[in-house]
Write an enzyme that holds these catalytic residues in place. Structure first.
Site, PDB file in Angstrom:
ATOM      1  N   GLU A 176     -29.972  78.811  27.091  1.00  0.00           N
ATOM      2  CA  GLU A 176     -31.436  78.834  27.013  1.00  0.00           C
ATOM      3  C   GLU A 176     -31.932  78.968  25.576  1.00  0.00           C
ATOM      4  O   GLU A 176     -32.791  78.205  25.138  1.00  0.00           O
ATOM      5  CB  GLU A 176     -31.991  79.990  27.855  1.00  0.00           C
ATOM      6  CG  GLU A 176     -33.493  80.129  27.683  1.00  0.00           C
ATOM      7  CD  GLU A 176     -34.164  81.113  28.617  1.00  0.00           C
ATOM      8  OE1 GLU A 176     -33.470  81.953  29.219  1.00  0.00           O
ATOM      9  OE2 GLU A 176     -35.391  81.031  28.731  1.00  0.00           O
ATOM     10  N   ILE A 234     -30.468  86.358  29.329  1.00  0.00           N
ATOM     11  CA  ILE A 234     -31.280  87.336  30.072  1.00  0.00           C
ATOM     12  C   ILE A 234     -32.201  86.545  30.982  1.00  0.00           C
ATOM     13  O   ILE A 234     -33.185  85.948  30.522  1.00  0.00           O
ATOM     14  CB  ILE A 234     -32.129  88.238  29.139  1.00  0.00           C
ATOM     15  CG1 ILE A 234     -31.237  89.035  28.182  1.00  0.00           C
ATOM     16  CG2 ILE A 234     -33.008  89.173  29.961  1.00  0.00           C
ATOM     17  CD1 ILE A 234     -32.005  90.029  27.302  1.00  0.00           C
TER      18      ILE A 234
HETATM   19  C1  IPD Z   1     -37.537  82.910  34.043  1.00  0.00           C
HETATM   20  C2  IPD Z   1     -37.310  83.720  35.281  1.00  0.00           C
HETATM   21  C3  IPD Z   1     -38.563  83.696  36.144  1.00  0.00           C
HETATM   22  C4  IPD Z   1     -38.978  82.299  36.517  1.00  0.00           C
HETATM   23  C5  IPD Z   1     -39.116  81.448  35.281  1.00  0.00           C
HETATM   24  C6  IPD Z   1     -37.864  81.503  34.445  1.00  0.00           C
HETATM   25  P1  IPD Z   1     -36.237  83.668  31.802  1.00  0.00           P
HETATM   26  O1  IPD Z   1     -36.374  82.894  33.242  1.00  0.00           O
HETATM   27  O2  IPD Z   1     -36.221  83.228  36.013  1.00  0.00           O
HETATM   28  O3  IPD Z   1     -38.335  84.367  37.352  1.00  0.00           O
HETATM   29  O4  IPD Z   1     -40.202  82.333  37.176  1.00  0.00           O
HETATM   30  O5  IPD Z   1     -39.394  80.116  35.725  1.00  0.00           O
HETATM   31  O6  IPD Z   1     -38.026  80.708  33.283  1.00  0.00           O
HETATM   32  O7  IPD Z   1     -37.218  83.018  30.897  1.00  0.00           O
HETATM   33  O8  IPD Z   1     -36.553  85.103  32.069  1.00  0.00           O
HETATM   34  O9  IPD Z   1     -34.835  83.400  31.429  1.00  0.00           O
END
Ligand code: IPD
Length: 280
Positions: free
Chosen positions: A70, A92
């Site tokens: 990510e 995370i």
């Molecule tokens: C997010 C989480 C969240 C979801 C978002 C994601 P991140 O990931 O999984 O629950 O609603 O679409 O992007 O940014 O905390 O790794």
């Protein structure tokens, strides 16, 4: 036959556990928050540090493997899923939870070969729950087998979803429209842990019947998707076709009938794919 990827999976589990220790430690101190695509798309130095730690430890053992991480993608690395062995990492998952010390935070590591997820590791590090799945060999939490719920009646179900991090008014309207439709079926309840990976582990554990979201990324769902299917669940696109890891859309359910019922209620749209060419 020897399991070709078992050692890699063991390495992934150990890396996720070490990453979880770093996350728990970081929760005791200051968490400087930065933003990415919008003011509610958060990142911290811990996300970046944990991703580097995981990638470094994998590279030492598997120097030819590829990565989709990510925070590396946020820094400009390509997000392309090839046939090569690829580690798909969310250091995370639930960064907003982490920032607020809301107690659901996961390290998510998926591993794909020939574009198929071979193993998934989701470490819910504040609960100390290690969710794992190896393709064809079942899903587990701390070594105990997982099984999705056998509730086929949507009206007796809990459905998990999230608001995500897109606050464009039309998108927000679609999110509410889908939620309104689903709440009104009526279902027993709608929940969200604040992390896609843990929502999927809740499906695999039988605590909720389904999870859906539009706007997630491949690193949020690669590991969790295998954990759901190995626990007996079903994956689907939000319009009912086959789930595509790069499409940023998913329905993960305990059964085809529950997934199809949810699909009927989703006000769907197509965010830019994770593998869309970068625009300058
Ligand atoms: C997010 C989480 C969240 C979801 C978002 C994601 P991140 O990931 O999984 O629950 O609603 O679409 O992007 O940014 O905390 O790794």
């Amino acid at each position: 036959m020897a399991d070709l990827w078992q050692n890699a999976m063991d390495h992934g589990v150990a890396a996720a556990r070490r990453a979880g220790e770093v996350v728990r430690e970081a929760l005791k101190g200051d968490r400087t928050v930065m933003t990415k695509s919008s003011s509610v798309d958060l990142v911290t130095q811990t996300d970046q540090k944990v991703e580097k730690l995981i990638i470094q430890s994998v590279k030492e053992k598997y120097p030819t493997h590829r990565f989709i991480g990510e925070e590396s993608v946020a820094e400009g690395e390509p997000c392309v899923l090839t046939d090569e062995p690829t580690w798909i990492i969310d250091p995370i998952d639930g960064t907003t939870n982490f920032v607020h010390a809301f107690p659901f935070v996961a390290v998510s590591i998926g591993f794909s070969v020939n574009k198929q997820v071979e193993f998934g590791v989701v470490y819910s590090c504040l609960e100390d729950k290690m969710f794992t799945a190896r393709r064809g060999k079942g899903a587990f939490c701390n070594g105990e087998p997982l099984q999705v719920s056998d509730q086929k009646d949507i009206k007796q179900s809990i459905i998990a979803t999230e608001f995500g991090s897109n606050r464009d008014p039309e998108t927000v309207e679609r999110i509410f429209s889908s939620m309104r439709n689903i709440v009104s079926i009526p279902v027993h309840g709608v929940r969200g842990a604040g992390t896609a990976a843990i929502n999927m582990c809740l499906v695999a554990s039988g605590c909720v019947e389904a999870y859906y979201e539009i706007g997630i990324h491949v690193w949020d769902i690669a590991a969790g998707s295998l954990i759901v299917s190995e626990a007996g669940g079903v994956l689907m696109d939000v319009e009912g076709g086959e789930m595509d890891l790069m499409s940023r859309r998913i329905v993960a359910a305990n059964s085809r009938s529950v997934a199809e019922r949810i699909v009927k209620e989703i006000d769907s749209y197509s965010p830019q794919r994770d593998d869309a060419p970068l625009t300058q």
